[in-house]
Design a protein around this motif. Structure first.
Motif, PDB file in Angstrom:
ATOM      1  N   ASN A 291       0.826  -1.216   0.000  1.00 59.80           N
ATOM      2  CA  ASN A 291       0.000   0.000   0.000  1.00 59.80           C
ATOM      3  C   ASN A 291       0.859   1.264   0.000  1.00 59.80           C
ATOM      4  O   ASN A 291       0.442   2.306  -0.487  1.00 59.80           O
ATOM      5  CB  ASN A 291      -0.906   0.042   1.237  1.00 59.80           C
ATOM      6  CG  ASN A 291      -2.157  -0.774   1.041  1.00 59.80           C
ATOM      7  OD1 ASN A 291      -2.577  -0.978  -0.090  1.00 59.80           O
ATOM      8  ND2 ASN A 291      -2.738  -1.251   2.128  1.00 59.80           N
ATOM      9  N   ALA A 292       2.046   1.174   0.555  1.00 55.89           N
ATOM     10  CA  ALA A 292       3.001   2.294   0.626  1.00 55.89           C
ATOM     11  C   ALA A 292       2.308   3.597   1.040  1.00 55.89           C
ATOM     12  O   ALA A 292       2.387   4.612   0.340  1.00 55.89           O
ATOM     13  CB  ALA A 292       3.709   2.466  -0.715  1.00 55.89           C
ATOM     14  N   CYS A 293       1.612   3.581   2.160  1.00 57.34           N
ATOM     15  CA  CYS A 293       0.850   4.755   2.611  1.00 57.34           C
ATOM     16  C   CYS A 293       1.759   5.947   2.883  1.00 57.34           C
ATOM     17  O   CYS A 293       2.852   5.785   3.422  1.00 57.34           O
ATOM     18  CB  CYS A 293       0.105   4.448   3.911  1.00 57.34           C
ATOM     19  SG  CYS A 293      -1.073   3.130   3.760  1.00 57.34           S
ATOM     20  N   LYS A 311      -3.445   3.273   6.131  1.00 59.36           N
ATOM     21  CA  LYS A 311      -4.698   2.545   5.875  1.00 59.36           C
ATOM     22  C   LYS A 311      -4.991   1.511   6.954  1.00 59.36           C
ATOM     23  O   LYS A 311      -6.143   1.226   7.252  1.00 59.36           O
ATOM     24  CB  LYS A 311      -4.630   1.855   4.506  1.00 59.36           C
ATOM     25  CG  LYS A 311      -4.686   2.839   3.344  1.00 59.36           C
ATOM     26  CD  LYS A 311      -5.028   2.127   2.033  1.00 59.36           C
ATOM     27  CE  LYS A 311      -5.192   3.112   0.898  1.00 59.36           C
ATOM     28  NZ  LYS A 311      -3.890   3.644   0.422  1.00 59.36           N
ATOM     29  N   CYS A 312      -3.960   0.915   7.555  1.00 52.36           N
ATOM     30  CA  CYS A 312      -4.203  -0.164   8.522  1.00 52.36           C
ATOM     31  C   CYS A 312      -4.239   0.350   9.962  1.00 52.36           C
ATOM     32  O   CYS A 312      -4.550  -0.409  10.879  1.00 52.36           O
ATOM     33  CB  CYS A 312      -3.129  -1.223   8.391  1.00 52.36           C
ATOM     34  SG  CYS A 312      -1.497  -0.610   8.851  1.00 52.36           S
ATOM     35  N   TRP A 315       0.297   3.124  12.403  1.00 56.10           N
ATOM     36  CA  TRP A 315       1.044   4.286  12.906  1.00 56.10           C
ATOM     37  C   TRP A 315       0.200   5.136  13.853  1.00 56.10           C
ATOM     38  O   TRP A 315       0.705   5.622  14.866  1.00 56.10           O
ATOM     39  CB  TRP A 315       1.546   5.137  11.737  1.00 56.10           C
ATOM     40  CG  TRP A 315       2.574   4.411  10.928  1.00 56.10           C
ATOM     41  CD1 TRP A 315       2.365   3.733   9.756  1.00 56.10           C
ATOM     42  CD2 TRP A 315       3.944   4.232  11.246  1.00 56.10           C
ATOM     43  NE1 TRP A 315       3.529   3.155   9.325  1.00 56.10           N
ATOM     44  CE2 TRP A 315       4.522   3.453  10.219  1.00 56.10           C
ATOM     45  CE3 TRP A 315       4.767   4.668  12.300  1.00 56.10           C
ATOM     46  CZ2 TRP A 315       5.866   3.095  10.210  1.00 56.10           C
ATOM     47  CZ3 TRP A 315       6.105   4.313  12.292  1.00 56.10           C
ATOM     48  CH2 TRP A 315       6.644   3.539  11.261  1.00 56.10           C
TER      49      TRP A 315
HETATM   50  S1  SF4 Z   1       0.566   1.927   7.043  1.00 55.84           S
HETATM   51 FE1  SF4 Z   1      -0.218  -0.178   7.058  1.00 55.84          FE
HETATM   52  S2  SF4 Z   1      -1.381  -0.356   5.146  1.00 55.84           S
HETATM   53 FE2  SF4 Z   1      -0.069   1.457   4.938  1.00 55.84          FE
HETATM   54  S3  SF4 Z   1       1.841   0.730   3.973  1.00 55.84           S
HETATM   55 FE3  SF4 Z   1       2.169   0.647   6.182  1.00 55.84          FE
HETATM   56  S4  SF4 Z   1       1.601  -1.431   6.767  1.00 55.84           S
HETATM   57 FE4  SF4 Z   1       0.719  -1.074   4.728  1.00 55.84          FE
END
Ligand code: SF4
Length: 336
Positions: A291-293, A311-312, A315
């Motif tokens: 996803n490379a958020c 997204k998950c 953080w």
């Molecule tokens: S924040 Fe979560 S969903 Fe986004 S890139 Fe990192 S692990 Fe993947």
């Protein structure tokens, strides 16, 4: 003490701050050019609000706009809402019968359709300049006419010339051609206003059932030439709200008020002293999965106090006690 609800709308062009009294009067309104510095705008805005109203007591805070999370963290917002809901809330407060809201700002535009005060459809454009105020700004510069005079000049023309304004590049070459034909600047400006409205309606409103009453707002609603072009195209009058360029902020304040009434006025507002704190926003890309958020983080005294964009939630949740600010994004009444 003057009691008020604070509404803050942080956009790319302007940061708007309003204070709304418990009986819904607008006590203060500020329209500040964001100039790429939303943080400073928010701080300066609340300082000015306090200087102008030393006895003000904030009962609740709502934020909206593209910088709503940032504003929410800094101010300790009680509620953070998307722009569509904020605008719809403000407009239906003043015009409960409204069915269509047109909004044209400096760099973005929207259309919101409502039924019985609920949003049933909307569209936003943040990409194409040809349907926003920047199209006119650019052409005003080319024609060496102050943008403030555009509206009156457009109204002074009785000619109907069609500028091919599908995109700013086409518009420019067509304008030059029309000037060479000998049309006056007023005629060309009227043509430009009509081209902007055609772009806006084709890009955003195509296939939508536009029903009156119509409300038109956003910075561009101040331009009489554009209002005339919109009314001509719709074959119907449009209503311009008194506070047409701070409606998002008013909506955020009204949403905060609604929440605070239900929650016994326990505001999380961080106080006016927050303007003196050193917040540092930064971004980084997470490499945890494909996803490379792009994660946005706000630090205070070297410590992260809020993160979003992941997204998950990995953080945002890593901050002690979870997110320290309110994220009550409720889009339940909005459908794309
Ligand atoms: S924040 Fe979560 S969903 Fe986004 S890139 Fe990192 S692990 Fe993947």
């Amino acid at each position: 003490m003057t009691k008020a609800f604070l509404g803050v709308d942080v956009g790319s062009v302007s940061t708007n701050i309003v204070a709304v009294s418990p009986d819904d009067q607008i006590l203060s309104q500020q329209y500040i050019r964001t100039n790429g510095q939303p943080l400073e705008c928010i701080k300066n805005g609340i300082k000015l609000l306090q200087n102008q109203n030393p006895n003000i007591e904030i009962l609740g805070v709502g934020t909206t706009g593209s910088g709503r999370q940032l504003a929410g963290v800094i101010l300790g917002a009680d509620i953070v809402k998307n722009e569509i809901t904020a605008h719809a809330t403000a407009v239906t407060h003043y015009y409960p019968e409204v069915k269509t809201i047109f909004e044209i700002g400096g760099q973005d535009s929207k259309v919101i359709l409502l039924q019985d005060q609920m949003v049933v459809d909307f569209a936003m454009n943040t990409v194409c300049a040809a349907g926003t105020g920047s199209f006119l700004d650019h052409q005003a510069e080319r024609l060496k006419i102050p943008i403030e005079q555009f509206g009156d000049m457009a109204l002074s023309s009785n000619e109907n010339i069609r500028i091919a304004g599908r995109c700013t590049v086409f518009a420019e070459s067509d304008m030059i051609a029309k000037q060479q034909f000998g049309f006056s600047k007023a005629d060309i400006i009227k043509g430009l206003c009509e081209a902007l409205i055609r772009n806006y309606l084709t890009n955003l409103c195509r296939g939508k059932n536009l029903e009156p009453p119509f409300v038109f707002q956003g910075g561009v609603a101040a331009n009489k030439g554009i209002v005339a072009a919109l009314e001509k195209e719709l074959k119907h009058e449009v209503i311009i709200p008194k506070y047409f360029n701070v409606m998002g902020a008013i909506g955020a304040a009204l949403i905060a008020k609604d929440l605070m009434v239900k929650t016994n006025y326990q505001t999380k507002f961080s106080g006016f002293d927050t303007a003196d704190l050193q917040f540092v926003p930064k971004t980084f890309n997470c490499e945890g999965c494909p996803n490379a958020c792009e994660v946005i983080e706000v630090d205070l005294e070297g410590e992260p106090i809020a993160r979003w964009g992941d997204k998950c939630g990995k953080w945002a949740n890593a901050i002690a006690g979870g997110s320290t600010h309110s994220h009550h994004e409720n889009t339940a009444q909005v459908s794309a």
